[in-house]
Design an enzyme around this catalytic site. Structure first.
Site, mmCIF file in Angstrom:
data_model
loop_
_atom_site.group_PDB
_atom_site.id
_atom_site.type_symbol
_atom_site.label_atom_id
_atom_site.label_comp_id
_atom_site.label_asym_id
_atom_site.label_seq_id
_atom_site.Cartn_x
_atom_site.Cartn_y
_atom_site.Cartn_z
ATOM 1 N N ASP A 179 -1.855 -2.342 3.486
ATOM 2 C CA ASP A 179 -2.524 -2.530 4.777
ATOM 3 C C ASP A 179 -1.547 -2.803 5.924
ATOM 4 O O ASP A 179 -1.927 -2.722 7.095
ATOM 5 C CB ASP A 179 -3.535 -3.685 4.698
ATOM 6 C CG ASP A 179 -4.782 -3.293 3.927
ATOM 7 O OD1 ASP A 179 -4.903 -2.112 3.557
ATOM 8 O OD2 ASP A 179 -5.630 -4.171 3.698
ATOM 9 N N ARG A 208 -10.124 7.377 -2.996
ATOM 10 C CA ARG A 208 -10.793 6.107 -3.244
ATOM 11 C C ARG A 208 -11.921 6.174 -4.282
ATOM 12 O O ARG A 208 -13.098 5.907 -3.967
ATOM 13 C CB ARG A 208 -11.308 5.508 -1.923
ATOM 14 C CG ARG A 208 -10.235 5.435 -0.858
ATOM 15 C CD ARG A 208 -10.633 4.616 0.323
ATOM 16 N NE ARG A 208 -10.416 3.189 0.116
ATOM 17 C CZ ARG A 208 -10.584 2.262 1.060
ATOM 18 N NH1 ARG A 208 -10.980 2.605 2.254
ATOM 19 N NH2 ARG A 208 -10.376 0.997 0.802
ATOM 20 N N LYS A 216 -10.557 -10.853 6.451
ATOM 21 C CA LYS A 216 -11.599 -9.817 6.374
ATOM 22 C C LYS A 216 -11.913 -9.450 4.925
ATOM 23 O O LYS A 216 -13.076 -9.427 4.516
ATOM 24 C CB LYS A 216 -11.144 -8.567 7.137
ATOM 25 C CG LYS A 216 -11.945 -7.325 6.812
ATOM 26 C CD LYS A 216 -11.305 -6.077 7.374
ATOM 27 C CE LYS A 216 -11.955 -4.815 6.878
ATOM 28 N NZ LYS A 216 -11.523 -4.392 5.537
ATOM 29 N N ASN A 217 -10.861 -9.156 4.158
ATOM 30 C CA ASN A 217 -11.098 -8.615 2.820
ATOM 31 C C ASN A 217 -11.726 -9.636 1.872
ATOM 32 O O ASN A 217 -12.361 -9.254 0.890
ATOM 33 C CB ASN A 217 -9.799 -8.069 2.228
ATOM 34 C CG ASN A 217 -9.381 -6.775 2.907
ATOM 35 O OD1 ASN A 217 -10.157 -6.202 3.670
ATOM 36 N ND2 ASN A 217 -8.169 -6.328 2.657
ATOM 37 N N ARG A 264 -13.196 -3.222 13.290
ATOM 38 C CA ARG A 264 -13.644 -3.509 11.923
ATOM 39 C C ARG A 264 -12.831 -4.645 11.308
ATOM 40 O O ARG A 264 -13.299 -5.298 10.376
ATOM 41 C CB ARG A 264 -13.485 -2.270 11.027
ATOM 42 C CG ARG A 264 -14.511 -1.204 11.259
ATOM 43 C CD ARG A 264 -14.470 -0.180 10.152
ATOM 44 N NE ARG A 264 -14.512 -0.845 8.859
ATOM 45 C CZ ARG A 264 -13.932 -0.399 7.748
ATOM 46 N NH1 ARG A 264 -13.261 0.728 7.779
ATOM 47 N NH2 ARG A 264 -14.018 -1.058 6.622
ATOM 48 N N CYS A 312 -12.552 3.373 5.435
ATOM 49 C CA CYS A 312 -11.482 4.167 6.037
ATOM 50 C C CYS A 312 -11.108 5.359 5.160
ATOM 51 O O CYS A 312 -11.077 5.257 3.934
ATOM 52 C CB CYS A 312 -10.250 3.287 6.226
ATOM 53 S SG CYS A 312 -10.434 2.123 7.582
HETATM 54 C C1 UD1 Z 1 -8.865 -3.222 -0.947
HETATM 55 C C2 UD1 Z 1 -8.817 -3.634 0.501
HETATM 56 C C3 UD1 Z 1 -7.945 -2.695 1.302
HETATM 57 C C4 UD1 Z 1 -6.574 -2.585 0.672
HETATM 58 C C5 UD1 Z 1 -6.674 -2.263 -0.810
HETATM 59 C C6 UD1 Z 1 -5.347 -2.315 -1.535
HETATM 60 C C7 UD1 Z 1 -10.965 -4.660 0.774
HETATM 61 C C8 UD1 Z 1 -12.314 -4.593 1.402
HETATM 62 N N1 UD1 Z 1 -10.151 -3.646 1.030
HETATM 63 O O1 UD1 Z 1 -9.467 -1.923 -0.974
HETATM 64 O O2 UD1 Z 1 -7.838 -3.200 2.623
HETATM 65 O O3 UD1 Z 1 -5.845 -1.564 1.307
HETATM 66 O O4 UD1 Z 1 -7.548 -3.193 -1.479
HETATM 67 O O5 UD1 Z 1 -4.773 -3.568 -1.404
HETATM 68 O O6 UD1 Z 1 -10.622 -5.610 0.107
HETATM 69 N N2 UD1 Z 1 -8.811 2.961 -7.587
HETATM 70 C C9 UD1 Z 1 -9.219 3.785 -8.619
HETATM 71 N N3 UD1 Z 1 -10.440 3.546 -9.180
HETATM 72 C C10 UD1 Z 1 -11.256 2.533 -8.780
HETATM 73 C C11 UD1 Z 1 -10.817 1.694 -7.728
HETATM 74 C C12 UD1 Z 1 -9.595 1.937 -7.146
HETATM 75 O O7 UD1 Z 1 -8.524 4.702 -9.024
HETATM 76 O O8 UD1 Z 1 -12.349 2.373 -9.334
HETATM 77 C C13 UD1 Z 1 -7.486 3.179 -6.963
HETATM 78 C C14 UD1 Z 1 -7.559 3.494 -5.463
HETATM 79 O O9 UD1 Z 1 -7.768 4.875 -5.230
HETATM 80 C C15 UD1 Z 1 -6.213 3.015 -4.976
HETATM 81 C C16 UD1 Z 1 -5.914 1.801 -5.887
HETATM 82 O O10 UD1 Z 1 -6.777 1.957 -7.019
HETATM 83 O O11 UD1 Z 1 -5.240 3.995 -5.232
HETATM 84 C C17 UD1 Z 1 -6.181 0.466 -5.236
HETATM 85 O O12 UD1 Z 1 -7.493 0.450 -4.691
HETATM 86 P P1 UD1 Z 1 -8.322 -0.897 -4.546
HETATM 87 O O13 UD1 Z 1 -7.435 -2.061 -4.829
HETATM 88 O O14 UD1 Z 1 -9.575 -0.772 -5.317
HETATM 89 O O15 UD1 Z 1 -8.673 -0.880 -3.015
HETATM 90 P P2 UD1 Z 1 -10.009 -1.352 -2.332
HETATM 91 O O16 UD1 Z 1 -10.609 -2.459 -3.119
HETATM 92 O O17 UD1 Z 1 -10.834 -0.152 -2.002
#
Ligand code: UD1
Length: 417
Positions: free
Chosen positions: A305, A122, A22-23, A397, A117
């Protein structure tokens, strides 16, 4: 509204085939915008996020043909601008990947602030920081993120936090920037590598994906290509956990065992037997299992996850387990539901303490997010009696045909409207 009904207590037995990740899929579909040409994407999972993203591509002007149940042929030549509105993408997180892809191709994009979610705050500051470093202006007004640049110029970008989404988004935006972009402290997750492979297949020059330094040499143009999405490590991990939770004997097929090392190691520590058989993992468990501590970390650590499904398993393992969630502060919403089913758990901030109990009891529960839903399915499979799970749309999803797959493994599970 759909509900899932599970009669627990059946040992899972047999083989299950794992679908595409999915991701990775949710980044690869927006990335097809970069080609301005025909891409064929194979091994796409049949999940609602993929359906929504292909509808968005269609609304933007792409021509989409379904070649078979898991393959889409997508031509993005006719797309000439990118505006993804609230109605199209309110339930999705991955809509933000249209920002990076369209910024690279059109130097401009407008996309609603991402949904997805509710597992923590985030933020997307690292995505914005990356776009700005490449020369784009970013504005957020009325819930819409607008990015625009006259030219994109390669830059050195240090990510303050390791973010999968920001790494992929900035990598996409940099594919056609002038000169070289270097992303430091990049995410190393398998789907970052899969997306980089897809981008390179379209003509980009990305090196180092899978390490914490990614180097992107900008190119003038991208082209169409054919790509198969890697197997879903989270779906695979969920079935491994479900097999262990029911004291089952399951062959989890079509996986990359290396991507599952963290979960394999933890399950083995609990007393589960796992053998690697080519691209399959054979999981055999008999109870009681021993409780363990889990700490979620970026890859190759234990994936956040799988924290929720895994904590369902810990509820019935012998002794005490401590679950520490370091990635998303709000990822314990499943705990109250597990308590309804008889789990003995206590949450303090980012830590949950699990005291193993003899068994769980079926109850009416509701999923609060995708992986919380998976956790409740695992709990329902363990529990004595009937479990009724609400908010099934979250589970859809991310899990391709989960009822059929579990039924094939011998679970008594059905969906009702
Ligand atoms: C992706 C995955 C999700 C998984 C997560 C962590 C997808 C679609 N989703 O989510 O299933 O749980 O990686 O492996 O691929 N953060 C910041 N600033 C930013 C971006 C992130 O502070 O600009 C923080 C987030 O709050 C979190 C951490 O970084 O604490 C990791 O987030 P991130 O790796 O970006 O997760 P997603 O890409 O949203």
């Amino acid at each position: 509204m759909e509900k899932l009904i599970i009669q627990g207590g059946k040992k899972l037995k047999g083989k299950v085939d794992i679908n595409g990740f999915k991701n990775a899929a949710v980044a690869i579909l927006p990335a097809t915008v970069l080609a301005g040409d025909t891409c064929v994407i194979e091994n796409l999972p049949c999940i609602s996020d993929v359906n929504i993203l292909s509808q968005i591509l269609g609304n933007l002007g792409a021509t989409i043909e379904k070649r078979d149940v898991n393959t889409l042929q997508i031509n993005t030549k006719s797309i000439d601008s990118c505006f993804v509105d609230y109605e199209m993408a309110k339930d999705l997180r991955a809509s933000y990947y249209f920002l990076g892809a369209a910024l690279a191709r059109f130097k401009k994009a407008r996309v609603i602030y991402p949904g997805g979610c509710h597992i923590g705050s985030r933020p997307i500051d690292q995505h914005i920081k990356g776009f700005e470093a490449l020369g784009a202006q970013v504005e957020i007004e009325h819930g819409i993120i607008s990015v625009e640049a006259e030219r994109l110029i390669g830059a050195e970008i240090y990510m303050d936090v390791v973010s999968v989404g920001a790494t992929i988004n900035v990598m996409m935006a940099a594919t056609m920037a002038e000169g070289v972009t270097i992303i430091e402290n990049a995410a190393k997750e398998p789907h970052v590598v899969d997306v980089a492979n897809f981008l390179n297949c379209m003509g980009s020059k990305i090196r180092g994906a899978g390490t914490d330094t990614i180097k992107i040499q900008g190119v003038d143009k991208m082209k169409g290509c054919q790509h198969a999405v890697i197997p879903d490590q989270i779906e695979a991990g969920t079935y491994m956990i479900a097999a262990a939770a029911t004291g089952g004997d399951v062959i989890v097929n079509n996986v990359i065992p290396k991507h599952l090392e963290a979960v394999t190691a933890k399950l083995r520590e609990m007393g589960v037997k796992i053998t690697e058989e080519g691209d399959a993992l054979h999981v055999v468990a008999s109870h009681p299992l021993k409780n363990v501590n889990i700490k979620t970390l970026v890859y190759p650590g234990f994936p956040t996850d799988l924290q929720q499904p895994m904590s369902s398993l810990l509820t019935v393992a012998k002794g005490t387990g401590i679950v520490t969630e370091t990635i998303f502060e709000g990822r314990f919403k499943h705990v109250d539901e597990l308590k309804r089913m008889g789990a003995n758990m206590k949450v303090e901030g980012r830590v949950a303490v699990v005291e193993g109990v003899e068994g769980l009891m079926g109850a009416k529960v509701a999923a609060s997010d995708l992986r919380a839903g998976a956790a409740l399915v695992v709990a329902g499979l363990i529990a004595e009696g009937e479990t009724e799970i609400e908010n099934v749309h979250y589970i859809k999803r991310g899990y391709d045909r989960i009822y059929e797959k579990l039924q094939n493994l011998g679970a008594e599970i059905r969906k009702i409207d």
